[in-house]
Design an enzyme around this catalytic site. Structure first.
Site, PDB file in Angstrom:
ATOM      1  N   LEU A 138       9.007  -2.427  10.722  1.00  0.00           N
ATOM      2  CA  LEU A 138       9.064  -1.136  10.032  1.00  0.00           C
ATOM      3  C   LEU A 138       7.851  -0.926   9.616  1.00  0.00           C
ATOM      4  O   LEU A 138       7.507   0.479   9.257  1.00  0.00           O
ATOM      5  CB  LEU A 138      10.285  -1.057   9.164  1.00  0.00           C
ATOM      6  CG  LEU A 138      11.501  -0.667   9.248  1.00  0.00           C
ATOM      7  CD1 LEU A 138      12.310  -2.230   9.745  1.00  0.00           C
ATOM      8  CD2 LEU A 138      12.671  -0.262   8.468  1.00  0.00           C
ATOM      9  N   SER A 191      10.023   6.883  16.589  1.00  0.00           N
ATOM     10  CA  SER A 191      10.057   8.006  16.023  1.00  0.00           C
ATOM     11  C   SER A 191      10.311   9.207  16.915  1.00  0.00           C
ATOM     12  O   SER A 191       9.756   9.174  18.301  1.00  0.00           O
ATOM     13  CB  SER A 191       8.749   8.416  15.140  1.00  0.00           C
ATOM     14  OG  SER A 191       8.713   9.501  14.762  1.00  0.00           O
ATOM     15  N   TYR A 222       0.161   9.462  14.341  1.00  0.00           N
ATOM     16  CA  TYR A 222       1.374   8.884  14.210  1.00  0.00           C
ATOM     17  C   TYR A 222       2.282   8.482  15.411  1.00  0.00           C
ATOM     18  O   TYR A 222       2.712   7.481  15.559  1.00  0.00           O
ATOM     19  CB  TYR A 222       2.122   9.291  13.057  1.00  0.00           C
ATOM     20  CG  TYR A 222       3.539   8.785  12.849  1.00  0.00           C
ATOM     21  CD1 TYR A 222       3.597   7.711  11.844  1.00  0.00           C
ATOM     22  CD2 TYR A 222       4.843   9.328  13.343  1.00  0.00           C
ATOM     23  CE1 TYR A 222       4.920   7.252  11.690  1.00  0.00           C
ATOM     24  CE2 TYR A 222       6.078   8.719  12.960  1.00  0.00           C
ATOM     25  CZ  TYR A 222       6.009   7.733  12.101  1.00  0.00           C
ATOM     26  OH  TYR A 222       7.213   7.325  12.005  1.00  0.00           O
ATOM     27  N   GLY A 253       4.619   0.764   0.196  1.00  0.00           N
ATOM     28  CA  GLY A 253       5.858   0.170  -0.289  1.00  0.00           C
ATOM     29  C   GLY A 253       5.925  -0.211  -1.820  1.00  0.00           C
ATOM     30  O   GLY A 253       4.805  -0.270  -2.317  1.00  0.00           O
ATOM     31  N   SER A 311       0.766  -1.230  -0.024  1.00  0.00           N
ATOM     32  CA  SER A 311       0.220   0.190  -0.014  1.00  0.00           C
ATOM     33  C   SER A 311       0.925   1.162   0.066  1.00  0.00           C
ATOM     34  O   SER A 311       0.597   2.362  -0.761  1.00  0.00           O
ATOM     35  CB  SER A 311      -1.043   0.075   1.195  1.00  0.00           C
ATOM     36  OG  SER A 311      -0.105  -0.022   2.433  1.00  0.00           O
TER      37      SER A 311
END
Length: 317
Positions: A78, A122, A146, A36, A34
């Site tokens: 990841l 992150s 996120y 990648g 989606s």
């Protein structure tokens, strides 16, 4: 070693797979494509040490067999919704693509013999803080969905480690640039300048300043931490001590495209978008003490990435 890379067809994941295969590991890549691209990994499809599985990682029923079928020992996790701006418009993206993929991977580890996870976290977990961000900085109030999903993932990794004997290495990324990027400020600027070299729209006032790390340095850091950090649970900020402003990135993008008179149109305000942290810097003493340092400063990483992205653009013509 038998290694699973989730999100392995993406920007960072595909660069990591290149390195893991070069080191002699057997690698299974799971990606739903989606975000990648198959193009990023297709040169490995004929390698007997590489297996690609197209599947939704959040759907544990669809991927649970992978852990036992391929005798997975270590996971580089990841897979995530890497587009922070998009998540503001659709919060479910980070629930499904970031938090639930982590839960699915941890369930696979619980039911198998896989006992090592390297997680791509992150700077977004910290929210806004004055001063340099340390691994123990807090309280943590993410501004983006996120960041919230990454922080929740860290929490589940910690609890699964305590309950099921799973070792973890949490690597908190800064802004990462390099070949195979599909979004981000540098990517956006280069594409906008191709469409209109005379004028460049810039969100915010251009003063947003962050450290940018080249993906080659990031891969080195992830592998270095995995191989050298002991203990049941390790957590590291990874980055460079320098930083680059949005206006500087715009200038670099223009220079690398050979443009001299482009007009910058700023939308105004200190944030580029809802959930954006306009400025941050890492305290990197923890990873420096372990023995790793970035080979490029922030400006050099941005410029090298700009050249690599333009080379990709030329090759696709």
């Amino acid at each position: 070693m038998n290694i699973l890379v989730t999100g392995g067809a993406g920007f960072v994941g595909s660069n990591l797979i290149d390195r893991l295969l070069a080191e002699g590991h057997d690698v299974v890549c799971v990606d739903d494509l989606s975000l990648g691209r198959l193009f990023n990994i297709e040169r490995h499809l004929c390698d007997e040490r590489f297996t690609f599985v197209q599947s939704n990682i959040a759907d544990y029923g669809a991927i649970r067999h992978i852990f036992t079928e391929y005798a997975i020992e270590t996971i580089f996790h990841l897979a995530a919704n890497s587009d922070i701006r998009r998540s503001a418009e659709s919060p479910g993206e980070d629930l499904s693509r970031t938090l639930l993929t982590t839960f699915s991977v941890l369930e696979g580890m619980r039911e198998s013999k896989a006992r090592q996870i390297i997680f791509s976290s992150s700077s977004a977990i910290y929210g806004e803080h004055d001063g340099a961000l340390r691994e123990e900085s807090g309280p943590l109030f993410p501004l983006s969905h996120y960041g919230a999903a990454k922080l929740g993932s860290e929490g589940f990794i910690s609890s699964y480690g305590e309950n099921y004997g799973i070792r973890s290495w949490i690597v908190r990324f800064p802004n990462v640039v390099g070949p195979r990027m599909t979004h981000g400020v540098l990517y956006d600027f280069l594409h906008r300048l191709q469409e209109n070299p005379e004028c460049l729209a810039i969100l915010g006032d251009g003063s947003q300043t962050k450290p940018y790390l080249h993906v080659a340095d990031l891969i080195e850091a992830m592998l270095f931490v995995w191989k050298h950090a002991d203990g049941k649970r390790s957590c590291f900020n990874v980055g460079t001590e320098s930083a680059t402003s949005v206006t500087q990135i715009a200038q670099i993008a223009c220079e690398e495209r050979g443009l001299k008179n482009t007009i910058f149109n700023y939308s105004g305000g200190k944030r580029g978008w809802t959930g954006d942290v306009p400025c941050f810097r890492y305290d990197l003493s923890h990873i420096h003490a372990l023995g790793w340092r970035a080979s490029m400063n922030s400006d050099d990483a941005v410029r090298r990435a700009a050249r690599e992205l333009l080379a990709e653009e030329a090759a696709e013509r």
